[in-house]
Scaffold this motif. Sequence first.
Motif, PDB file in Angstrom:
ATOM      1  N   GLU A 235      11.178 -41.825  32.145  1.00  0.00           N
ATOM      2  CA  GLU A 235      10.700 -41.358  33.535  1.00  0.00           C
ATOM      3  C   GLU A 235       9.415 -41.661  34.161  1.00  0.00           C
ATOM      4  O   GLU A 235       9.199 -41.898  35.299  1.00  0.00           O
ATOM      5  CB  GLU A 235      10.982 -39.924  33.295  1.00  0.00           C
ATOM      6  CG  GLU A 235      12.155 -39.447  33.125  1.00  0.00           C
ATOM      7  CD  GLU A 235      12.754 -39.596  31.819  1.00  0.00           C
ATOM      8  OE1 GLU A 235      12.162 -39.925  30.914  1.00  0.00           O
ATOM      9  OE2 GLU A 235      13.986 -39.390  31.485  1.00  0.00           O
ATOM     10  N   THR A 236       8.614 -41.962  33.178  1.00  0.00           N
ATOM     11  CA  THR A 236       7.268 -42.362  33.688  1.00  0.00           C
ATOM     12  C   THR A 236       6.682 -43.697  33.777  1.00  0.00           C
ATOM     13  O   THR A 236       5.618 -44.129  34.027  1.00  0.00           O
ATOM     14  CB  THR A 236       5.936 -41.365  32.993  1.00  0.00           C
ATOM     15  OG1 THR A 236       6.170 -42.133  31.613  1.00  0.00           O
ATOM     16  CG2 THR A 236       6.362 -40.079  33.100  1.00  0.00           C
ATOM     17  N   CYS A 237       7.754 -44.529  33.576  1.00  0.00           N
ATOM     18  CA  CYS A 237       7.633 -46.195  33.383  1.00  0.00           C
ATOM     19  C   CYS A 237       7.254 -46.521  34.747  1.00  0.00           C
ATOM     20  O   CYS A 237       7.968 -46.238  35.725  1.00  0.00           O
ATOM     21  CB  CYS A 237       8.950 -46.709  32.882  1.00  0.00           C
ATOM     22  SG  CYS A 237       8.639 -48.460  32.841  1.00  0.00           S
ATOM     23  N   LEU A 238       6.282 -47.458  34.968  1.00  0.00           N
ATOM     24  CA  LEU A 238       5.510 -47.756  36.051  1.00  0.00           C
ATOM     25  C   LEU A 238       6.478 -48.850  36.644  1.00  0.00           C
ATOM     26  O   LEU A 238       6.304 -49.070  37.815  1.00  0.00           O
ATOM     27  CB  LEU A 238       4.075 -48.489  35.640  1.00  0.00           C
ATOM     28  CG  LEU A 238       3.200 -47.463  35.081  1.00  0.00           C
ATOM     29  CD1 LEU A 238       2.030 -48.269  34.793  1.00  0.00           C
ATOM     30  CD2 LEU A 238       2.840 -46.370  35.992  1.00  0.00           C
ATOM     31  N   SER A 239       7.553 -49.468  35.797  1.00  0.00           N
ATOM     32  CA  SER A 239       8.332 -50.365  36.563  1.00  0.00           C
ATOM     33  C   SER A 239       9.792 -49.629  37.249  1.00  0.00           C
ATOM     34  O   SER A 239      10.503 -50.150  37.670  1.00  0.00           O
ATOM     35  CB  SER A 239       9.019 -51.193  35.404  1.00  0.00           C
ATOM     36  OG  SER A 239       8.009 -51.914  34.874  1.00  0.00           O
ATOM     37  N   GLY A 240       9.780 -48.280  37.019  1.00  0.00           N
ATOM     38  CA  GLY A 240      10.913 -47.498  37.842  1.00  0.00           C
ATOM     39  C   GLY A 240      12.134 -47.857  37.161  1.00  0.00           C
ATOM     40  O   GLY A 240      12.418 -47.762  35.914  1.00  0.00           O
ATOM     41  N   GLN A 241      13.131 -48.186  38.139  1.00  0.00           N
ATOM     42  CA  GLN A 241      14.593 -48.647  37.551  1.00  0.00           C
ATOM     43  C   GLN A 241      14.491 -50.025  36.881  1.00  0.00           C
ATOM     44  O   GLN A 241      15.462 -50.404  36.357  1.00  0.00           O
ATOM     45  CB  GLN A 241      15.310 -48.645  38.927  1.00  0.00           C
ATOM     46  CG  GLN A 241      15.792 -47.303  39.345  1.00  0.00           C
ATOM     47  CD  GLN A 241      16.134 -46.381  38.234  1.00  0.00           C
ATOM     48  OE1 GLN A 241      17.305 -46.678  37.691  1.00  0.00           O
ATOM     49  NE2 GLN A 241      15.633 -45.076  38.345  1.00  0.00           N
TER      50      GLN A 241
END
Length: 1505
Positions: free
Chosen positions: A555-561
């Motif tokens: 959820e917090t990944c900087l790459s999003g989807q």
Amino acid sequence: MMAKNKEPRPPSYAISVVGLSGTEKDKGNCGVGKSCLCNRFVRSKADEYYPEHTSVLSTIDFGGRVVNNDHFLYWGDVTQCGEDGIDCKIHVIEQTEFIDDQTFLPHRSTNLQLYIKRAAATKLQSAEKLMYICTDQLGLEQDFEQKQMPEGKLNIDGFVLCIDVSQGCNRKFDDQLKFVNNLYIQLSKSKKPIIIAATKCDECVEHYLREVQAFASNKKNLQVVETSARFNVNVETCFTALVQMMDKTRGKPKIIPYLDAYKTQRQLVVTATDKFEKLVQTVRDYHATWKTVSNKLKNHPDYEDYINLEGTKKAKNTFSKHIEQLKQEHIRKRRDEYINTLPRAFNTLLSNLEEIEHLNWSEALKLMEKRPDFQRCFVVLEKTPWDETDHIDKVNDRRIPFDLLSTLEAEKVYQNHVQHLISEKRRVEMKEKFKKTLERIQFISPGQPWEEVMCFVMEDEAFKYITEADSREVYSRHQREIVEKAKEEFQEMLFEHSELFYDLDLNATPSSDKMSEIHAVLSEEPRYKALQKLAPDRESLLLKHIGFVYHPTKETCLSGQNCMDVKVEQLLANSLIQLDHGRLNLYHDSANIDKVNLFILGKDGLSQELANEIRTQSTDDEYALDGKIYELDLRPVDAKSPYLLSQLWTSAFKPHGCFCVFNSIESLNFIGESIGKIRTEASQIRRDKYMASLPFTLILANQRESVSKNLPILRHQGQQLANKLQCPFIDVPAGTYPRKFNEAQIKQALRGVLEAVKHHFDVVSPVPIIKDLSEADLRIVMCAMCGDPFSVDLILSPFLDSHSCSAAQAGQNNSLMLDKIIGEKRRRIQITILSYHSSIGVRKDELVHGYILVYSAKRKASMGMLRAFLSEVQDTIPVQLVAVTDSQADFFENEAIKELMTEGEHIATEITAKFTALYSLSQYHRQTEVFTLFFSDVLEKKNMIENSYVSDSTRESTHTSEDVFLHSPKRSSVAYSGYPDSEDDTEAPPPYSPIGDDVQLLPTPSDRSKYRLDLEGNEYPVHSTPLNCHDHERNHKVPPPIKPKPIVPKTNVKKLDPNLLKTIEAGIGKNPRKSRMPLASADDLDQSDNYAEPIDTIFKLRGVTDDIYAVPDDSQNRMIKIQNSFAINNAQGDEENGFPDRISRTHGERRPSKYKYKSKTLFSKAKSYYRRAHSDASDDEAFTTSKTKRKGRHRGSEEDPLLSPVETWKGGIDNPAITSDQELDDKKMKKKTQKVKEDKKQKKKTKTFNPPTRRNWESNYFGMPLQDLVTPDKPIPLFVEKCVEFIEITGLCTEGLYRVSGNKTDQDNIQKQFDQDHSISLESMDVTVNAVAGALKAFFADLPDPLIPYSLHPELVDASKILDKTERLYELKEIVKKFHPVNYDVFRYVITHLNRVSQQSRTNFMTADNLSICFWPTLMRPDFENREFLSTTKILQSVIETFIQQCQFFFYNGDILETSESVAHQPPPSNPVQMVDPIVPLQLPPPLQPQLIQPQLQADPLGII
């Protein structure tokens, strides 16, 4: 007896209505209104009133049962209730004279008397005579109500004499009056009461009325009532007055003049009309019919009143007018919509300016008709005009009627369209020209204000043409582009420097020194300098990156989807056939069910949506699951249903399980309440065993509108409710789904129900346990970086293209199973594909046999992430490096790709790892065989890897206070996992760290020794034994207990100066590492680690020697010892850096090291960061520090430089095997010894205790003296008031209030924004209660002096030693009165607030005892370096507890409450010093968050470094 008890009948009266009657010659061509008067009185409703009654009848009608050959009519009866409450029944008779329609002479009847004689008759008789209703009744009696005159005879009790006062019809009023006079003479002979009814007063002739009144005045007891049957005026009054004359016991009615009565009646009608019109206006559909609307309104009182007064005909007319208005409004609205839509249609059909610029309107119309999109915009109707056709009803047809274009309005719109195109073309050209001008200006930097640039473009032609708003819009667009690009490049740079961030444990926090190091390294980068004007954004990106490093989740990944975890799960879900091994055997014959009854509980239609989704996935209500077909019977029930319990369990429907679906806090609360009701009902009333244990399943619905903001909170609270209810929680699967519910969720929920059903069948002969078919021989983790420029299926193709690939166990969405022959046997290999950020937790906590590390040869950041991850991998685990690029030609054509591929191959060579490349344009290298050698290597080392893993776990499980730097626990405490430091980071703990009901959230006092407090009262664990050892249980390996090593006495032990401890404290991580993997079962958890009291860490058992951390004191190797209580969190340093611990040395084991010590490339990269960050530090200090640590057998946590101060980090990257210059070492050691001796001389000097500030910004409010923040009118600081009010309004019942740390960034933002605007509303800031609570505690922690003055601390301690409770409380009350008035007011306010918090302890679990643990260090500002003070910490905590409990007594003159005596109130031993060990442990505050970086502490206070 029965006759006596029978209620008396109401009195009955018969009234005869008489007046001028006869032929047309006698009465004129209309009557005097007798029939209308009777009609209105007997049937007063408008619909039952008939204005026309004829006296000319045929012989048949005259002989019918209604007239019955009589010259009088029976109108029926009316029951009246007088003002005195007495009912009476009035029978109405009308005396008339019926005329033969043939001879126009009176009909012959049995009574041949003249009308005057006949009308005065008091006894009437007519057998089976029917009630008269209207003229249409005659001859059709069967179609109307048939009511007979009672007993066929009536005795007349009074007469109503009707006199028509209207103009009349061919009738002289004098003749009527003469007839009336004769009639009155005959009537008076009967001795019956008579009253005159002046009829038709609505058409009254004034002098006629006066003559009637004069006539009546000459008669005795003769009254005149002015009536109007048409308007129902005074009709009832007339008959009521006559009844009073017949029954003197009744009250005399007031006879109202006609005009007054008319006004009253009309007012009733007007009021009823207004109400009815408002009622009709609720109809908004002009298609509505009167029949439909009247049926809906028939029971409405306003509708009934109007119908009774005015009748259905008028009501229908009113309705018809309203419908016509609605229709015209609709047509007008549609016309306006069409006109407003015309510009859009012209933009679609006539968008080319060159094509239409010179066309007139008619030519433009012809051109539009030829367009292919013409039919999409316009419709040509067969009938015109359009507003008279049914096209007005086609609301969904937005096409414009073509005949509308013939209007002048449409032509004007076209002309405006052409002009707009001309101006817009020029405007767009100028804006693009201006944009290119901006792009040519090289000095425009990200974040540069428009005002600084505007002066350079003032003379530009495009700038002069466009408006100021356009120029700003173009510049803003340009800024967005360059800012976005700069931020992307900055983020990429951070990933390239991954070694700076990924060299510490999860959930740690950076020290100020580490932040300085990061900035020192990054500041050399142009991409760092590019955001110089956006320093806050740059800092925010940096902190966000650091936050992600410490709390990495999907959820917090900087790459999003583009997160690797999301893409892998989606690919595997679509590519693999989900074979859930062993599930087909789960439901054996004895527990076999074919039909499943499901109860679905939800709110706001969610239950119905879930039922619809399940039915969508079913075929004729049959659902396929795990190779079997089940018939589903679904019963969705919404929150609004009043039949919740009755629908749940019926004889025809007995549910096997209940799905509880939610998508908001409100729906989750509803579910909790409903389940409680259901279970109570089942246990108390129905006594049904299975119903009482009905399996519930919580399902979180996908939120398509607001995906990310509330999802972590809902997930966390849903998991908590599931733990309390002991039921499964089905989370939203990763990825993007168009619907609220996913098929995987439904299948998982159904499996849970079926398993629960199987459990309740209590099978006698269960299937024997068989080894799980999915158990793997090897567990391999493949790591890839999020956002790398290659597809996921490329790196998975070696596995997915294999025929031996299958799905892993259910629930392992990111894993696959590979059956492969390795050596001589077929092996099952579990491949788990994770992002690097998810792999970190696996690297720390899971048994992994090998790593496949994938990186993109096109991206430096990918290699940087690989280096950072690989550096911390133990060198016993085999590694396969995989470089990904397009083709082999890239190696020769692109220098950057060549460099990265060469570096990867070089690292693989250094660490003896495998290296290969995958090419997206080649198929050969995408076969499983590329990993065959790697799998063989893993299998060969499998036993060694598992033995090393079990050995590490064993050391954790047997970790005692004997050795400080053994393993630190790999799991955090339950309380800590449940309540993370940062509430913004709650995404990580909830999915992986469920808390069961049996977890003890509030510890017993004896358990609090495992926690300590910071200056704000926040707890943090102090581990002396491991909390969770469920790694053994997960891997089915239970290590044998290892006997602790005997304690060896040490000599030359010296106490270390607290300043050194303080220096070390600034960099040491205080928080236990939070687990990212599932916790053990609740039974395996230590339930006591929740609170801390500093005093508890001091009281030790006799004869136990504290472990120490030894550093050389001088060249003779004398040792300075630091007690383990402050260094315990760095205990993992020896283990993870490859240093053999004492147990390992005792058993002769080889401890695994890290790959960073086997690769010069990895090691030199980290070393270069250190040198760049600390280039100002002398080489002497670095070498001396290195030597000092080696001799002391300890180094600061080298994998955690963010946790270590600069001094312990200098030289810390060096491998123990790397030696330094011995002469330099000796030389620096002498300098260090001299510094130690100098510091010893100053050691005895008394120093004041100045706690470090937690703020990193200047403030004119926070940190100021309390006296400067209050006024006599406002004795409480405004910030304190705002925080307390916010907490008490929004979060008084929040679980763990003041114990659970809030987000430090939010706490800072609250204070910063309050600094800027004291009137700011906390409600508008969208912050959590815990963040506000933390900001409130920080306010008191930043005060120059504690709220409770130091001078009163001894008195409070002495008072608490008084044995008598009452005497002790009164003494404490006297001490409180000694507070400075400002401190007293604030202290009373805070304690009162805490008392209110404690009153909600049933829900927030914060008793006075717990609150005192959290708050006493904040209020009293303890000096933990003071040995004497440490002996009183427990006492001072109990004092604050007493203040909270006895708040009413201390501050509001209340009574003393009866509470249990605390142990702390008992007097301590006479010599408290004896309770403390010779070496006092330093109490450390919890770690600072990145945004709360402290200034660099004074280096090397003892001069030993």
